[in-house]
Design a protein around this motif. Structure first.
Motif, PDB file in Angstrom:
ATOM      1  N   CYS A 198      -1.595  -2.822   7.819  1.00 29.57           N
ATOM      2  CA  CYS A 198      -2.778  -2.956   6.965  1.00 29.57           C
ATOM      3  C   CYS A 198      -3.120  -4.424   6.763  1.00 29.57           C
ATOM      4  O   CYS A 198      -2.236  -5.263   6.526  1.00 29.57           O
ATOM      5  CB  CYS A 198      -2.514  -2.289   5.615  1.00 29.57           C
ATOM      6  SG  CYS A 198      -3.860  -2.480   4.424  1.00 29.57           S
ATOM      7  N   CYS A 199      -4.397  -4.749   6.859  1.00 29.98           N
ATOM      8  CA  CYS A 199      -4.826  -6.147   6.709  1.00 29.98           C
ATOM      9  C   CYS A 199      -4.827  -6.604   5.254  1.00 29.98           C
ATOM     10  O   CYS A 199      -4.866  -7.805   4.980  1.00 29.98           O
ATOM     11  CB  CYS A 199      -6.216  -6.328   7.306  1.00 29.98           C
ATOM     12  SG  CYS A 199      -7.526  -5.523   6.358  1.00 29.98           S
ATOM     13  N   GLY A 200      -4.841  -5.652   4.315  1.00 26.18           N
ATOM     14  CA  GLY A 200      -4.883  -5.991   2.896  1.00 26.18           C
ATOM     15  C   GLY A 200      -6.254  -5.890   2.264  1.00 26.18           C
ATOM     16  O   GLY A 200      -6.390  -6.090   1.054  1.00 26.18           O
ATOM     17  N   ALA A 201      -7.277  -5.563   3.058  1.00 27.85           N
ATOM     18  CA  ALA A 201      -8.641  -5.552   2.520  1.00 27.85           C
ATOM     19  C   ALA A 201      -8.824  -4.530   1.404  1.00 27.85           C
ATOM     20  O   ALA A 201      -9.478  -4.800   0.395  1.00 27.85           O
ATOM     21  CB  ALA A 201      -9.644  -5.282   3.650  1.00 27.85           C
ATOM     22  N   LEU A 202      -8.266  -3.331   1.573  1.00 25.12           N
ATOM     23  CA  LEU A 202      -8.468  -2.275   0.581  1.00 25.12           C
ATOM     24  C   LEU A 202      -7.963  -2.691  -0.797  1.00 25.12           C
ATOM     25  O   LEU A 202      -8.661  -2.553  -1.803  1.00 25.12           O
ATOM     26  CB  LEU A 202      -7.760  -0.995   1.042  1.00 25.12           C
ATOM     27  CG  LEU A 202      -8.425  -0.232   2.191  1.00 25.12           C
ATOM     28  CD1 LEU A 202      -7.489   0.858   2.713  1.00 25.12           C
ATOM     29  CD2 LEU A 202      -9.745   0.371   1.741  1.00 25.12           C
ATOM     30  N   VAL A 203      -6.740  -3.207  -0.850  1.00 27.38           N
ATOM     31  CA  VAL A 203      -6.191  -3.603  -2.152  1.00 27.38           C
ATOM     32  C   VAL A 203      -6.812  -4.919  -2.629  1.00 27.38           C
ATOM     33  O   VAL A 203      -6.947  -5.149  -3.842  1.00 27.38           O
ATOM     34  CB  VAL A 203      -4.657  -3.711  -2.093  1.00 27.38           C
ATOM     35  CG1 VAL A 203      -4.026  -2.335  -2.052  1.00 27.38           C
ATOM     36  CG2 VAL A 203      -4.189  -4.533  -0.896  1.00 27.38           C
ATOM     37  N   HIS A 204      -7.206  -5.767  -1.701  1.00 25.55           N
ATOM     38  CA  HIS A 204      -7.856  -7.035  -2.056  1.00 25.55           C
ATOM     39  C   HIS A 204      -9.133  -6.768  -2.851  1.00 25.55           C
ATOM     40  O   HIS A 204      -9.389  -7.414  -3.879  1.00 25.55           O
ATOM     41  CB  HIS A 204      -8.158  -7.811  -0.776  1.00 25.55           C
ATOM     42  CG  HIS A 204      -8.856  -9.111  -0.987  1.00 25.55           C
ATOM     43  ND1 HIS A 204      -8.315 -10.161  -1.709  1.00 25.55           N
ATOM     44  CD2 HIS A 204     -10.066  -9.561  -0.542  1.00 25.55           C
ATOM     45  CE1 HIS A 204      -9.146 -11.180  -1.716  1.00 25.55           C
ATOM     46  NE2 HIS A 204     -10.216 -10.840  -1.028  1.00 25.55           N
ATOM     47  N   ARG A 208       0.794  -9.696   0.268  1.00 24.45           N
ATOM     48  CA  ARG A 208       1.989  -9.208   0.972  1.00 24.45           C
ATOM     49  C   ARG A 208       1.607  -8.681   2.359  1.00 24.45           C
ATOM     50  O   ARG A 208       2.288  -8.965   3.349  1.00 24.45           O
ATOM     51  CB  ARG A 208       2.678  -8.106   0.163  1.00 24.45           C
ATOM     52  CG  ARG A 208       3.530  -8.620  -0.986  1.00 24.45           C
ATOM     53  CD  ARG A 208       4.494  -7.547  -1.487  1.00 24.45           C
ATOM     54  NE  ARG A 208       3.810  -6.367  -2.000  1.00 24.45           N
ATOM     55  CZ  ARG A 208       3.403  -6.212  -3.259  1.00 24.45           C
ATOM     56  NH1 ARG A 208       3.609  -7.193  -4.137  1.00 24.45           N
ATOM     57  NH2 ARG A 208       2.805  -5.108  -3.642  1.00 24.45           N
ATOM     58  N   PHE A 209       0.529  -7.911   2.426  1.00 30.21           N
ATOM     59  CA  PHE A 209       0.070  -7.411   3.721  1.00 30.21           C
ATOM     60  C   PHE A 209      -0.344  -8.572   4.631  1.00 30.21           C
ATOM     61  O   PHE A 209      -0.041  -8.575   5.830  1.00 30.21           O
ATOM     62  CB  PHE A 209      -1.110  -6.455   3.533  1.00 30.21           C
ATOM     63  CG  PHE A 209      -0.724  -5.086   3.028  1.00 30.21           C
ATOM     64  CD1 PHE A 209       0.189  -4.311   3.719  1.00 30.21           C
ATOM     65  CD2 PHE A 209      -1.295  -4.576   1.869  1.00 30.21           C
ATOM     66  CE1 PHE A 209       0.545  -3.039   3.266  1.00 30.21           C
ATOM     67  CE2 PHE A 209      -0.956  -3.311   1.403  1.00 30.21           C
ATOM     68  CZ  PHE A 209      -0.029  -2.536   2.110  1.00 30.21           C
ATOM     69  N   ALA A 210      -1.055  -9.542   4.072  1.00 35.97           N
ATOM     70  CA  ALA A 210      -1.504 -10.685   4.869  1.00 35.97           C
ATOM     71  C   ALA A 210      -0.316 -11.461   5.438  1.00 35.97           C
ATOM     72  O   ALA A 210      -0.296 -11.807   6.627  1.00 35.97           O
ATOM     73  CB  ALA A 210      -2.382 -11.609   4.020  1.00 35.97           C
ATOM     74  N   ARG A 211       0.677 -11.725   4.603  1.00 31.53           N
ATOM     75  CA  ARG A 211       1.846 -12.476   5.072  1.00 31.53           C
ATOM     76  C   ARG A 211       2.612 -11.708   6.154  1.00 31.53           C
ATOM     77  O   ARG A 211       3.112 -12.307   7.109  1.00 31.53           O
ATOM     78  CB  ARG A 211       2.763 -12.802   3.891  1.00 31.53           C
ATOM     79  CG  ARG A 211       2.168 -13.795   2.893  1.00 31.53           C
ATOM     80  CD  ARG A 211       3.178 -14.167   1.814  1.00 31.53           C
ATOM     81  NE  ARG A 211       2.584 -15.052   0.817  1.00 31.53           N
ATOM     82  CZ  ARG A 211       2.235 -14.681  -0.410  1.00 31.53           C
ATOM     83  NH1 ARG A 211       2.419 -13.424  -0.804  1.00 31.53           N
ATOM     84  NH2 ARG A 211       1.699 -15.549  -1.249  1.00 31.53           N
ATOM     85  N   CYS A 262     -11.772  -5.026   8.152  1.00 30.18           N
ATOM     86  CA  CYS A 262     -10.515  -5.764   8.333  1.00 30.18           C
ATOM     87  C   CYS A 262     -10.790  -7.145   8.913  1.00 30.18           C
ATOM     88  O   CYS A 262     -10.157  -8.134   8.525  1.00 30.18           O
ATOM     89  CB  CYS A 262      -9.581  -4.993   9.266  1.00 30.18           C
ATOM     90  SG  CYS A 262      -9.161  -3.336   8.705  1.00 30.18           S
ATOM     91  N   GLY A 263     -11.727  -7.224   9.844  1.00 31.84           N
ATOM     92  CA  GLY A 263     -12.044  -8.507  10.463  1.00 31.84           C
ATOM     93  C   GLY A 263     -12.528  -9.538   9.468  1.00 31.84           C
ATOM     94  O   GLY A 263     -12.130 -10.708   9.523  1.00 31.84           O
ATOM     95  N   THR A 264     -13.374  -9.126   8.540  1.00 32.54           N
ATOM     96  CA  THR A 264     -13.875 -10.045   7.522  1.00 32.54           C
ATOM     97  C   THR A 264     -12.723 -10.601   6.690  1.00 32.54           C
ATOM     98  O   THR A 264     -12.692 -11.798   6.375  1.00 32.54           O
ATOM     99  CB  THR A 264     -14.889  -9.331   6.609  1.00 32.54           C
ATOM    100  OG1 THR A 264     -15.975  -8.855   7.402  1.00 32.54           O
ATOM    101  CG2 THR A 264     -15.433 -10.272   5.546  1.00 32.54           C
ATOM    102  N   THR A 265     -11.770  -9.750   6.346  1.00 31.26           N
ATOM    103  CA  THR A 265     -10.636 -10.190   5.529  1.00 31.26           C
ATOM    104  C   THR A 265      -9.695 -11.094   6.312  1.00 31.26           C
ATOM    105  O   THR A 265      -9.259 -12.146   5.814  1.00 31.26           O
ATOM    106  CB  THR A 265      -9.875  -8.966   4.982  1.00 31.26           C
ATOM    107  OG1 THR A 265     -10.745  -8.245   4.104  1.00 31.26           O
ATOM    108  CG2 THR A 265      -8.628  -9.387   4.226  1.00 31.26           C
ATOM    109  N   ILE A 266      -9.349 -10.732   7.534  1.00 33.77           N
ATOM    110  CA  ILE A 266      -8.408 -11.535   8.318  1.00 33.77           C
ATOM    111  C   ILE A 266      -9.006 -12.909   8.627  1.00 33.77           C
ATOM    112  O   ILE A 266      -8.296 -13.920   8.609  1.00 33.77           O
ATOM    113  CB  ILE A 266      -8.009 -10.784   9.599  1.00 33.77           C
ATOM    114  CG1 ILE A 266      -7.193  -9.549   9.226  1.00 33.77           C
ATOM    115  CG2 ILE A 266      -7.209 -11.686  10.541  1.00 33.77           C
ATOM    116  CD1 ILE A 266      -6.887  -8.627  10.375  1.00 33.77           C
TER     117      ILE A 266
END
Length: 465
Positions: A221-227, A237-240, A265-269
């Motif tokens: 998971c890229c972390g976008a949903l929880v972000h 945590r997902f990003a790291r 996901c691309g926007t977040t990464i």
């Protein structure tokens, strides 16, 4: 915009950054014309300009009111306002900070809090999400007896859950022919459960074009949903974890790109460098990974599409391209996917009001179902106006949001490109109701007559007086 933050408040890096964003705003109001919630509700506080004032007062005053939370929660984070803004206001970073602030300092009603925690935990973890979908399928007949907040979750539950794909396991897919690039593919989270065929099509497309594809161990998971739920500790945590996984691959064998096929996901990464800018361990690595992030269409357009003839016919040529908000506003990508569809032999169609969100927006359609439904219906009406054979988009959330009410197949752009370059027919085609030859011919004839009528209205023939 004038701000009145104290030196102590500005010592916080997030507040310091938000103050810079706030002072960029000139109150012009151009953003209101392209904001989906303002277009629907006509409430200044449900526009970017109104929310900017609310956020300024909330951050400076230190208090969070229920009314402020209501209007912040109604923001889709579609970022259409950033495309429109002539002053360069980075609204994304501001609204993200506001959500973190609310998560930290506001006590939500327990039902709302529980639902948000549930969504953040389940949707980002494929095994849990798959289990939740199976439970939801069992609960569907009992929907009228369940709490109202759960109804949108059941409504979006698919009738069938695809089997997990072997393509999402950590591994390396060798390039076909002469190797051109070595790329890491984000396997993701919700998409691997809802539509595993998208990753499979992506791997086929990339390897066919000379890419060695790595699904790195530890990425997910890229972390976008929880972000976007304000749950920043989980997002980081997902990003790291992703950065660690891709850095291991980069240092071991090199990486030319990190490929993402879900535009949210691309926007977040691509924003990892900003998200981790204050982390002494990850700041530099995050900037590097963000710089490698590419949407799948960016990579294929750079390589040059190797399309084959004979796949596209008069029955599947006209493709309404739904440009996901995270694609066109978040990443500034709009024309590229349409160029690829045209190169593959399709006729990409521009959807009216294409800048407006479909209402998916991560978990928005689950947390704000009435607004999301109104936006979905508006989007579907605009898609229908193009009289398409197919609908293509680059985001799983949009596919899930629109599929239930769309009379033609809605597929991921990469599935069409894969099909046009030798891959299998997209799975969504199998869900179409069978048509007789007469029905197909009649549908095509009606479309032809309607287009001719439209041309006659737009370009009437001139006659001499």
């Amino acid at each position: 915009m004038r701000t009145d933050f104290t030196p102590e408040q500005l010592a916080d890096p997030d507040t310091e950054q938000s103050e810079k964003v706030l002072r960029t705003c000139t109150h012009c109001g151009f953003c209101t014309a392209t904001c989906p919630t303002y277009v629907l509700l006509s409430d200044e506080l449900d526009s970017p300009r109104g929310r900017i004032y609310l956020i300024k007062d909330m951050l400076a005053g230190g208090t969070v009111s229920a009314d402020t939370v209501k209007h912040i929660d109604r923001c889709l984070s579609c970022l259409a306002c950033m495309t429109t803004c002539p002053s360069g206001v980075h609204y994304m970073h501001l609204i993200d900070h506001a959500r973190r602030w609310i998560e930290r300092y506001y006590r939500r009603p327990w039902g709302d809090l529980a639902l948000r925690k549930l969504l953040g935990t389940v949707l980002s973890r494929p095994p849990l999400f798959r289990l939740a979908l199976r439970c939801a399928a069992i609960a569907k007949p009992l929907a009228r007896y369940l709490p109202g907040r759960l109804a949108p979750l059941l409504a979006l539950t698919p009738d069938a859950i695809p089997a997990a794909s072997a393509a999402d396991r950590p591994q390396v897919f060798p390039a076909k022919g002469e190797p051109r690039l070595r790329v890491a593919l984000l396997s993701g989270c919700a998409q691997t459960v809802l539509a595993p065929g998208i990753n499979e099509a992506t791997v086929r497309l990339l390897t066919h074009h000379g890419c060695e594809v790595v699904v790195a161990k530890g990425s997910g998971c890229c972390g976008a949903l929880v972000h976007h739920l304000g749950q920043e500790a989980a997002a980081l945590r997902f990003a790291r974890a992703n950065i660690d996984a891709w850095e291991r691959e980069r240092l071991a064998s090199g990486l030319d790109a990190v490929v993402i096929n879900a535009s949210g996901c691309g926007t977040t990464i691509k924003d990892y460098g900003f998200m981790l800018r204050e982390d002494p361990v990850y700041a530099q690595k995050a900037r590097h990974i963000a710089g490698l992030a590419r949407d799948i269409t960016e990579v294929i357009e750079t390589l040059g599409l190797r399309a084959i003839s004979g796949v596209v016919t008069s029955e599947n040529r006209r493709v309404a391209y739904h440009s996901a908000c995270s694609m066109q506003h978040g990443q500034g990508l709009h024309a590229g996917p349409k160029r690829l569809l045209a190169a593959a032999g399709f006729e990409p169609l521009e959807v009216p009001e294409g800048h407006l969100c479909c209402g998916s927006a991560g978990t928005y359609n689950l947390l704000q179902p009435q607004i999301a439904r109104a936006l979905r219906d508006r989007k579907l009406a605009n898609i229908a106006a193009t009289e398409p054979d197919l609908v293509a988009t680059g985001n799983i959330g949009c596919i899930t949001q629109l599929a239930g009410g769309c009379p033609v197949p809605i597929v991921h752009t990469v599935e069409l490109l894969d099909w046009a370059t030798g891959g299998p027919e997209p799975n969504a085609f199998a869900a179409r109701s069978p048509e007789t030859a007469a029905e197909v011919g009649g549908r095509q004839e009606r479309k032809r007559e309607n287009r001719q009528a439209d041309q006659g209205r737009l370009y009437p023939s001139s006659t001499a007086d």
